[in-house]
Design an enzyme around this catalytic site. Structure first.
Site, short mmCIF file in Angstrom:
data_model
loop_
_atom_site.label_atom_id
_atom_site.label_comp_id
_atom_site.label_asym_id
_atom_site.label_seq_id
_atom_site.Cartn_x
_atom_site.Cartn_y
_atom_site.Cartn_z
N ARG A 26 -8.78 7.17 -7.09
CA ARG A 26 -9.65 7.60 -6.00
C ARG A 26 -10.01 9.07 -6.22
NH1 ARG A 26 -7.11 4.95 -0.43
NH2 ARG A 26 -6.72 2.87 -1.27
N TYR A 69 -17.09 3.54 8.36
CA TYR A 69 -15.63 3.49 8.20
C TYR A 69 -14.92 3.83 9.51
CZ TYR A 69 -10.97 4.79 6.47
OH TYR A 69 -9.62 4.89 6.28
N GLY A 121 0.80 -1.21 0.00
CA GLY A 121 0.00 0.00 0.00
C GLY A 121 0.84 1.27 0.00
N LEU A 126 -2.48 -2.42 6.90
CA LEU A 126 -3.51 -3.11 6.15
C LEU A 126 -4.76 -2.24 6.03
CD1 LEU A 126 -3.37 -6.70 7.69
CD2 LEU A 126 -2.74 -6.08 5.34
N GLY A 127 -5.40 -2.29 4.89
CA GLY A 127 -6.64 -1.54 4.73
C GLY A 127 -7.09 -1.51 3.28
N ARG A 160 0.82 -10.97 -3.10
CA ARG A 160 1.60 -11.12 -4.34
C ARG A 160 3.03 -10.68 -4.07
NH1 ARG A 160 -1.42 -6.36 -4.96
NH2 ARG A 160 -0.19 -4.49 -5.53
N LYS A 198 -12.69 1.45 12.20
CA LYS A 198 -11.34 1.79 12.64
C LYS A 198 -11.26 1.89 14.16
CE LYS A 198 -9.33 2.32 8.58
NZ LYS A 198 -8.23 1.44 8.14
#
Length: 210
Positions: free
Chosen positions: A156, A121, A10, A69-70, A35, A125
């Site tokens: 985005r 969201y 990320g 992570l997210g 990956r 969190k």
């Protein structure tokens, strides 16, 4: 010190990996991904599907974890899928690392995280933060950045508009709402791997704006 980086593909996680590989404190860096990493540097890069429940592996045995992570609701496709990544997977990884001996967990969260928030969201969190804080790590660091300024592979548009507006209005809005570069966040997360015991919360304005 043995360090694990979760979410190394990320925007923030890749910066953490790059900077950690230049940091002499870390004799071992483990960066599990779905990956292969293009340039893992000196990091060990075990390939895992991250299917739940997570299977045991010897590479979970580290001293500290930085978790980036997210996903997004759009990428995940549903609230259920989003929750599975940003809540269930984060906690499953934390549990594996804690059981294998990790004493420090540094979490890249979000500005406004609150388990009682009306926002799905931010509520997710907040729930993750609360759960990690109760897991028994000696040191937990909860970083809450505002908009993250970074080059991303995925498109985005809403985030881009938010970044543009934040830059234009920067002189008029509190510093905690200013965008934070992925590199600045990564540097803070790495710095916070060492320190005293307890649960430390870092507001966006404490994340090394540049």
């Amino acid at each position: 010190m043995k360090l694990m980086i979760l979410g190394a593909t990320g925007a923030v996680g890749s910066q953490v990996l790059d900077q950690a590989c230049q940091d002499g404190r870390f004799e071992t860096i483990v960066a599990p991904t779905r990956r292969p990493l293009g340039s893992p540097g000196k990091a060990h890069n075990p390939i895992t599907p991250f299917d739940l429940p997570l299977p045991p592996a010897d590479w979970w045995a580290v001293d500290a974890v930085i978790c980036c992570l997210g996903t997004t609701l759009k990428q995940a496709g549903s609230k259920q899928a989003f929750y599975r990544v940003d809540h269930d997977l984060v906690l499953a990884c934390a549990e594996q690392a804690r059981a294998a001996g990790a004493s420090v967990f540094v979490l890249n969260s979000a500005l406004g995280a609150n388990p009682k928030s009306r926002s799905f969201y931010l509520r997710t969190k907040g729930e993750v933060e609360s759960a990690v804080a109760r897991m028994g790590f000696e040191r937990v660091v909860l970083a809450r950045p505002s908009l993250i300024d970074a080059e991303r592979e995925d498109n985005r548009p809403a985030e881009k508009l938010g970044l543009m507006a934040s830059r234009l209005l920067a002189p008029l809005i509190p510093k905690r709402y200013h965008p934070v570069s992925a590199g600045a966040i990564a540097a803070t997360l790495l710095r916070e791997v060492t320190g005293g015991p307890g649960v430390i919360t870092l507001a966006s304005e404490q994340l090394g704006h540049d």
